[in-house]
Design a protein around this motif. Sequence first.
Motif, short mmCIF file in Angstrom:
data_model
loop_
_atom_site.label_atom_id
_atom_site.label_comp_id
_atom_site.label_asym_id
_atom_site.label_seq_id
_atom_site.Cartn_x
_atom_site.Cartn_y
_atom_site.Cartn_z
N GLN A 71 0.85 -1.20 0.00
CA GLN A 71 0.00 0.00 0.00
C GLN A 71 0.88 1.25 0.00
O GLN A 71 2.02 1.22 0.46
N GLU A 100 -5.66 8.52 3.67
CA GLU A 100 -6.00 7.67 2.52
C GLU A 100 -5.96 6.20 2.88
O GLU A 100 -6.88 5.43 2.54
N THR A 157 -8.79 4.73 5.08
CA THR A 157 -10.11 4.51 4.45
C THR A 157 -10.12 3.28 3.56
O THR A 157 -11.18 2.91 3.03
N GLN A 158 -8.93 2.64 3.42
CA GLN A 158 -8.83 1.45 2.57
C GLN A 158 -8.74 0.20 3.44
O GLN A 158 -8.08 0.21 4.48
N GLU A 159 -9.43 -0.83 3.03
CA GLU A 159 -9.30 -2.10 3.74
C GLU A 159 -7.90 -2.66 3.46
O GLU A 159 -7.43 -2.67 2.33
#
Length: 584
Positions: free
Chosen positions: A557, A563, A566-568
């Motif tokens: 990632q 940012e 908010t991402q799994e």
Amino acid sequence: MKELKHLNKYFKKYWKKLLIGLFITIVARILQLVMPSYVKESIKVIEDFIASTVTESEAKTLLLEYILIIVGAALLSGVFTFLMRQTIINVSRYIEYDLKNEVFDHYQLLSLNFYKKNRTGDLMNRISEDVSQVRMYAGPALMYGINTATLFICIVPIMFITAPTLAAYTLIPLPILSVLIYKISKVIHERSTVVQEYLSTLSTFTQEVFSGVSVIKAYALEPQINNDLALLAVEGKDKSMSLARVNAWFFPLMVLLIGVSNIFVIYIGGKQFLDGEIESVGVIAEFIIYVNMLTWPVAIIGWLTSIIQRAEASQKRINEFLTESPDIQNTVTAETPITGKIEFKNVSFTYEDTEITALKNISFAINTGETVAILGKTGSGKSTILDLVARLYDVSSGEIYIDNTPITHLNLECLRNAVGAVPQDAFLFSDSIKNNIKFGKETASDEEVVQAAKDAVVHTNIQGFAKGYDTVLGERGITLSGGQKQRVSIARALLKDPVIYLFDDCLSAVDTETEEEILNNLKKASKHKTTLIVSHRVSSAKNADRILVLEDGRLLQEGTHEELNTQEGYYKELYATQLSEKEN
């Protein structure tokens, strides 16, 4: 002696001193040769007096004159012998100094892979014990070798001129001696090599024991370590005794052969005197003195052989490292200023010693003045990225660019001067705290040192010590706690004020409050500086301009804290876990 050819450059360097030493040695030995001839003349005077060819007064005058000549020559020989030792032995110390510096300088050039393959005890033994053995060759062996050669060159012709037959019988044992030396020297060389190698094993063992003494005490392993050392000591003794047994043959053989020479002198000389082939008993006395003058030079041949063989074995071990080429080569001599932009393009890296691939086709870019945090599980390749930026290793494939220039095209010294690194395992030297912090900038003032310590939140701890900043640390900084060592290491990097900061999980041993304070100070200090922070804590990474998340050597990632949160994925799970732990 091919390994010892490495010393020829030092002999050339000090050739003037050696030439003076050679001259002094020859003069000292020539003066020494005055005594035998005048002893012969003195005995002849006594014979002449007995035969009534000279008066008592003339005999006394001649004897006094000869005695004064003998004493004067002996004193002058002593003075020149002193000067000989001062000249040649001093040269050996200069060579020892130069060789140690050469070895140490080369050690510093060698890459990290070299230190992973070789033990510290062995490295120390080669630069200390082995160099000392080589010095014996460059000093005492050279001096006594010249001394022996001079005596043989001077004495043997005199003996043959004086009494050829007697000289031939007297020197018969010497060829036998030469053959014995030739046979035994091979065995000495083999066993000397074994002994020197074993000394490295013993040095390594003791060095590791002293470094790990806290673990040994914690596990109550003292009896086991004592037993292990006893076994090593016994094995070392056996190897040394094996060498000593060979060396022990030399001196008895020397004494025996010299004794045989003396018997020949007395028997053959006496027979020739009775037969009228030699004119005076003084010749026999002269030859006995010559033989005894040759006793030490002949006996010393065995010792010289042993020294040379040991030096050969030691120099071979030294040469093994001196011929080792560093993996990291500085191919640029011109200065290359660094501004701090970093780019990885399809970089892969495999550790040579373990063959573990730490990075797999990674690409990312960091702009000048940007702060980037690197997170990931243990073994994901985080620390490897920092090592590659400092060019402690070269990539297996791909390319790293610093300021749009391939890292291999930068001056290595300029690159590393531009980097301030704080390793995960903080290393401090056995010196004062002040000097440990100033390691990053030796010219720093006391005010700058204190400010760096304050920024690293260790100033209060240092003031708590009785001697403050002058407190001398134990080996590897053992006097300090883990958190204090990390913060002193951070202060060292801050004082250097580099272009690029590399922080490798350097806050793992401090509490969260101290961590927050240090991070705020680092943010101020690293403003406009390129900063890479490796961490297992989200708290150390969340304020970075960007965060890189690694997994199994791959870039999983990339983004800001907001940012990624908010991402799994790994980062969000890690943040939630650590946030929950903090609340509990």
